[in-house]
Design an enzyme around this catalytic site. Structure first.
Site, PDB file in Angstrom:
ATOM      1  N   ASP A  69      20.577 -60.507 -29.402  1.00  0.00           N
ATOM      2  CA  ASP A  69      19.636 -60.846 -30.479  1.00  0.00           C
ATOM      3  C   ASP A  69      19.653 -59.674 -31.464  1.00  0.00           C
ATOM      4  O   ASP A  69      19.374 -58.531 -31.066  1.00  0.00           O
ATOM      5  CB  ASP A  69      18.244 -61.018 -29.849  1.00  0.00           C
ATOM      6  CG  ASP A  69      17.165 -61.346 -30.865  1.00  0.00           C
ATOM      7  OD1 ASP A  69      17.400 -61.177 -32.079  1.00  0.00           O
ATOM      8  OD2 ASP A  69      16.069 -61.748 -30.431  1.00  0.00           O
ATOM      9  N   ASN A  96      26.243 -61.056 -40.330  1.00  0.00           N
ATOM     10  CA  ASN A  96      26.101 -62.429 -40.815  1.00  0.00           C
ATOM     11  C   ASN A  96      24.896 -63.167 -40.245  1.00  0.00           C
ATOM     12  O   ASN A  96      24.373 -64.079 -40.879  1.00  0.00           O
ATOM     13  CB  ASN A  96      27.394 -63.189 -40.483  1.00  0.00           C
ATOM     14  CG  ASN A  96      27.205 -64.687 -40.541  1.00  0.00           C
ATOM     15  OD1 ASN A  96      27.184 -65.284 -41.622  1.00  0.00           O
ATOM     16  ND2 ASN A  96      27.045 -65.310 -39.381  1.00  0.00           N
ATOM     17  N   TYR A 159      12.651 -66.229 -47.367  1.00  0.00           N
ATOM     18  CA  TYR A 159      14.118 -66.149 -47.375  1.00  0.00           C
ATOM     19  C   TYR A 159      14.610 -65.396 -48.611  1.00  0.00           C
ATOM     20  O   TYR A 159      15.480 -64.528 -48.516  1.00  0.00           O
ATOM     21  CB  TYR A 159      14.705 -67.562 -47.314  1.00  0.00           C
ATOM     22  CG  TYR A 159      16.195 -67.619 -47.096  1.00  0.00           C
ATOM     23  CD1 TYR A 159      16.763 -67.199 -45.897  1.00  0.00           C
ATOM     24  CD2 TYR A 159      17.045 -68.106 -48.090  1.00  0.00           C
ATOM     25  CE1 TYR A 159      18.139 -67.270 -45.696  1.00  0.00           C
ATOM     26  CE2 TYR A 159      18.413 -68.188 -47.896  1.00  0.00           C
ATOM     27  CZ  TYR A 159      18.957 -67.763 -46.688  1.00  0.00           C
ATOM     28  OH  TYR A 159      20.314 -67.835 -46.496  1.00  0.00           O
ATOM     29  N   VAL A 192      26.275 -73.620 -48.513  1.00  0.00           N
ATOM     30  CA  VAL A 192      27.456 -73.928 -47.704  1.00  0.00           C
ATOM     31  C   VAL A 192      27.000 -74.934 -46.668  1.00  0.00           C
ATOM     32  O   VAL A 192      25.936 -74.763 -46.052  1.00  0.00           O
ATOM     33  CB  VAL A 192      27.972 -72.641 -47.018  1.00  0.00           C
ATOM     34  CG1 VAL A 192      29.101 -72.960 -46.056  1.00  0.00           C
ATOM     35  CG2 VAL A 192      28.416 -71.619 -48.055  1.00  0.00           C
ATOM     36  N   TYR A 220      25.281 -77.133 -58.767  1.00  0.00           N
ATOM     37  CA  TYR A 220      26.565 -76.437 -58.630  1.00  0.00           C
ATOM     38  C   TYR A 220      27.575 -76.911 -59.672  1.00  0.00           C
ATOM     39  O   TYR A 220      28.125 -78.005 -59.552  1.00  0.00           O
ATOM     40  CB  TYR A 220      27.108 -76.610 -57.196  1.00  0.00           C
ATOM     41  CG  TYR A 220      26.297 -75.754 -56.254  1.00  0.00           C
ATOM     42  CD1 TYR A 220      26.680 -74.447 -55.987  1.00  0.00           C
ATOM     43  CD2 TYR A 220      25.092 -76.212 -55.726  1.00  0.00           C
ATOM     44  CE1 TYR A 220      25.901 -73.620 -55.190  1.00  0.00           C
ATOM     45  CE2 TYR A 220      24.309 -75.394 -54.927  1.00  0.00           C
ATOM     46  CZ  TYR A 220      24.716 -74.109 -54.669  1.00  0.00           C
ATOM     47  OH  TYR A 220      23.942 -73.285 -53.906  1.00  0.00           O
TER      48      TYR A 220
HETATM   49  N1  LIG Z   1      24.780 -72.005 -45.175  1.00  0.00           N
HETATM   50  C1  LIG Z   1      24.410 -71.585 -46.378  1.00  0.00           C
HETATM   51  O1  LIG Z   1      24.309 -72.356 -47.325  1.00  0.00           O
HETATM   52  C2  LIG Z   1      24.145 -70.142 -46.623  1.00  0.00           C
HETATM   53  C3  LIG Z   1      24.014 -69.712 -47.942  1.00  0.00           C
HETATM   54  C4  LIG Z   1      23.763 -68.374 -48.186  1.00  0.00           C
HETATM   55  C5  LIG Z   1      23.644 -67.491 -47.135  1.00  0.00           C
HETATM   56  N2  LIG Z   1      23.776 -67.937 -45.865  1.00  0.00           N
HETATM   57  C6  LIG Z   1      23.639 -66.955 -44.792  1.00  0.00           C
HETATM   58  O2  LIG Z   1      24.818 -66.955 -44.003  1.00  0.00           O
HETATM   59  C7  LIG Z   1      24.485 -66.586 -42.669  1.00  0.00           C
HETATM   60  C8  LIG Z   1      25.028 -67.615 -41.694  1.00  0.00           C
HETATM   61  O3  LIG Z   1      24.497 -68.848 -42.020  1.00  0.00           O
HETATM   62  P1  LIG Z   1      25.087 -70.235 -41.489  1.00  0.00           P
HETATM   63  O4  LIG Z   1      24.791 -71.225 -42.540  1.00  0.00           O
HETATM   64  O5  LIG Z   1      26.475 -70.045 -41.008  1.00  0.00           O
HETATM   65  O6  LIG Z   1      24.064 -70.488 -40.275  1.00  0.00           O
HETATM   66  P2  LIG Z   1      24.229 -71.144 -38.834  1.00  0.00           P
HETATM   67  O7  LIG Z   1      22.855 -71.499 -38.421  1.00  0.00           O
HETATM   68  O8  LIG Z   1      25.303 -72.178 -38.815  1.00  0.00           O
HETATM   69  O9  LIG Z   1      24.717 -69.902 -37.958  1.00  0.00           O
HETATM   70  C9  LIG Z   1      23.898 -68.776 -37.757  1.00  0.00           C
HETATM   71  C10 LIG Z   1      24.175 -68.247 -36.375  1.00  0.00           C
HETATM   72  O10 LIG Z   1      23.340 -67.064 -36.210  1.00  0.00           O
HETATM   73  C11 LIG Z   1      22.807 -67.104 -34.900  1.00  0.00           C
HETATM   74  N3  LIG Z   1      21.566 -66.344 -34.860  1.00  0.00           N
HETATM   75  C12 LIG Z   1      20.342 -66.720 -35.307  1.00  0.00           C
HETATM   76  N4  LIG Z   1      19.445 -65.780 -35.038  1.00  0.00           N
HETATM   77  C13 LIG Z   1      20.093 -64.783 -34.399  1.00  0.00           C
HETATM   78  C14 LIG Z   1      19.689 -63.553 -33.846  1.00  0.00           C
HETATM   79  N5  LIG Z   1      18.412 -63.161 -33.889  1.00  0.00           N
HETATM   80  N6  LIG Z   1      20.614 -62.765 -33.266  1.00  0.00           N
HETATM   81  C15 LIG Z   1      21.914 -63.167 -33.186  1.00  0.00           C
HETATM   82  N7  LIG Z   1      22.349 -64.334 -33.678  1.00  0.00           N
HETATM   83  C16 LIG Z   1      21.454 -65.146 -34.273  1.00  0.00           C
HETATM   84  C17 LIG Z   1      22.582 -68.565 -34.602  1.00  0.00           C
HETATM   85  O11 LIG Z   1      22.513 -68.804 -33.203  1.00  0.00           O
HETATM   86  C18 LIG Z   1      23.801 -69.222 -35.260  1.00  0.00           C
HETATM   87  O12 LIG Z   1      24.874 -69.370 -34.354  1.00  0.00           O
HETATM   88  C19 LIG Z   1      22.962 -66.415 -42.645  1.00  0.00           C
HETATM   89  O13 LIG Z   1      22.653 -65.048 -42.848  1.00  0.00           O
HETATM   90  C20 LIG Z   1      22.517 -67.231 -43.827  1.00  0.00           C
HETATM   91  O14 LIG Z   1      21.273 -66.800 -44.328  1.00  0.00           O
HETATM   92  C21 LIG Z   1      24.025 -69.248 -45.573  1.00  0.00           C
END
Ligand SMILES: NC(=O)c1ccc[n+]([C@@H]2O[C@H](COP(=O)([O-])OP(=O)(O)OC[C@H]3O[C@@H](n4cnc5c(N)ncnc54)[C@H](O)[C@@H]3O)[C@@H](O)[C@H]2O)c1
Length: 260
Positions: A69, A96, A159, A192, A220
């Site tokens: 975590d 990430n 956020y 994404v 977009y």
């Molecule tokens: N998807 C989008 O549109 C988007 C846009 C901008 C930024 N982001 C950022 O990209 C990153 C990844 O997002 P995603 O869309 O791939 O999300 P996702 O939910 O598909 O994956 C995130 C992963 O992080 C893990 N996670 C959550 N809390 C955790 C913790 N405390 N410790 C360790 N692991 C943990 C989850 O189990 C999950 O596998 C995030 O930081 C998100 O804010 C995503």
């Protein structure tokens, strides 16, 4: 996969990716491995981390899965120690892992605010601190921001605040770590399509995912949402020597969303 070839962008490097059990992190872990890196796949969900590591192994890449975590300093120190034992160093850290949190300031719950700040901001600090004990000079740290750290997104107070803090922290870390030739940059993706986004898209469509998607795409200029692999490509660029003069940079990767 092309891993193992001397010409690969991350040949002989060790990369740690947090939140690599899903979405963007999984795509980046796969991409880094394909470019020759040994990858530590960290996720709070053990089975998700293992799944990504198995996918990498299936393609002849090298990976270990670690359940941790990012809000726990002790768990991260243990995780980075294990990376050291197994791979002998750390060259790249991709912070990430993240969670979103909805609600305007008028209605947001205090516990959700704390969780969002803790995982996104403190998690970036704690993982960086733990990795830096082992990181070689000349490494690369990539932080995960968002367009939400650059412009206001309706009903996403915590956020937006968290991602804004990650961007500020990136600039600050870039200064402190420059003498060690460790570069620190932040990617700000637009929307994404990943599991993280589904509740947001559904809410935007008043419960209808397709309607929410259509509404979001309107923001977009490029006319579509991003794919995890498109963010992974930018992370790879920041991880490798191709970006050697870049530190403290904020890379929007958002199909033009913040250009208008
Ligand atoms: N998807 C989008 O549109 C988007 C846009 C901008 C930024 N982001 C950022 O990209 C990153 C990844 O997002 P995603 O869309 O791939 O999300 P996702 O939910 O598909 O994956 C995130 C992963 O992080 C893990 N996670 C959550 N809390 C955790 C913790 N405390 N410790 C360790 N692991 C943990 C989850 O189990 C999950 O596998 C995030 O930081 C998100 O804010 C995503």
């Amino acid at each position: 996969m092309t891993n193992g070839h001397h010409g690969s962008a991350l040949f002989g490097k060790v990369a740690v990716v947090t939140g690599a059990g899903s979405g963007i992190g999984a795509a980046a872990a796969l991409r880094f491995a394909a470019e020759g890196a040994s990858v530590a796949v960290i996720d709070i969900r053990a089975e998700a981390a293992q799944e990504t590591a198995d996918r990498i192994a299936k393609e002849q890449g090298q990976a270990i899965a670690i359940a941790a975590d990012v809000s726990s300093a002790a768990a991260l120190e243990e995780a980075m120690d294990r990376v050291m034992r197994e791979f002998g160093g750390i060259d790249v850290l991709y912070n990430n892992a993240g969670v979103d949190s909805s609600g305007s300031v008028s209605v947001a719950e205090e516990a959700d605010w704390d969780r969002c700040m803790t995982i996104n901001v403190k998690g970036t600090f704690l993982a960086s601190r733990a990795a830096l004990r082992h990181m070689d000079d000349g490494g690369s740290i990539i932080n995960q921001g968002s367009v939400a750290g650059l412009v206001g997104i309706p009903n996403f107070a915590a956020y937006c605040a968290a991602k804004g803090a990650v961007i500020a922290l990136t600039r600050q870390m870039a200064i402190d770590l420059a003498p060690r030739r460790i570069r620190v940059n932040v990617i700000c993706p637009g929307t994404v399509y990943t599991p993280l986004m589904e509740p947001m898209l559904r809410a935007r469509g008043d419960g209808d995912l397709e309607a929410g998607l259509a509404k979001t795409i309107l923001k977009y200029p490029i006319g579509r949402l991003g794919a995890p692999e498109e963010i992974a490509n930018v992370a790879l660029f920041l991880a490798c020597g191709q970006s050697s003069f870049m530190t403290g940079s904020v890379l929007t990767t958002d199909g033009g969303m913040t250009a208008q």
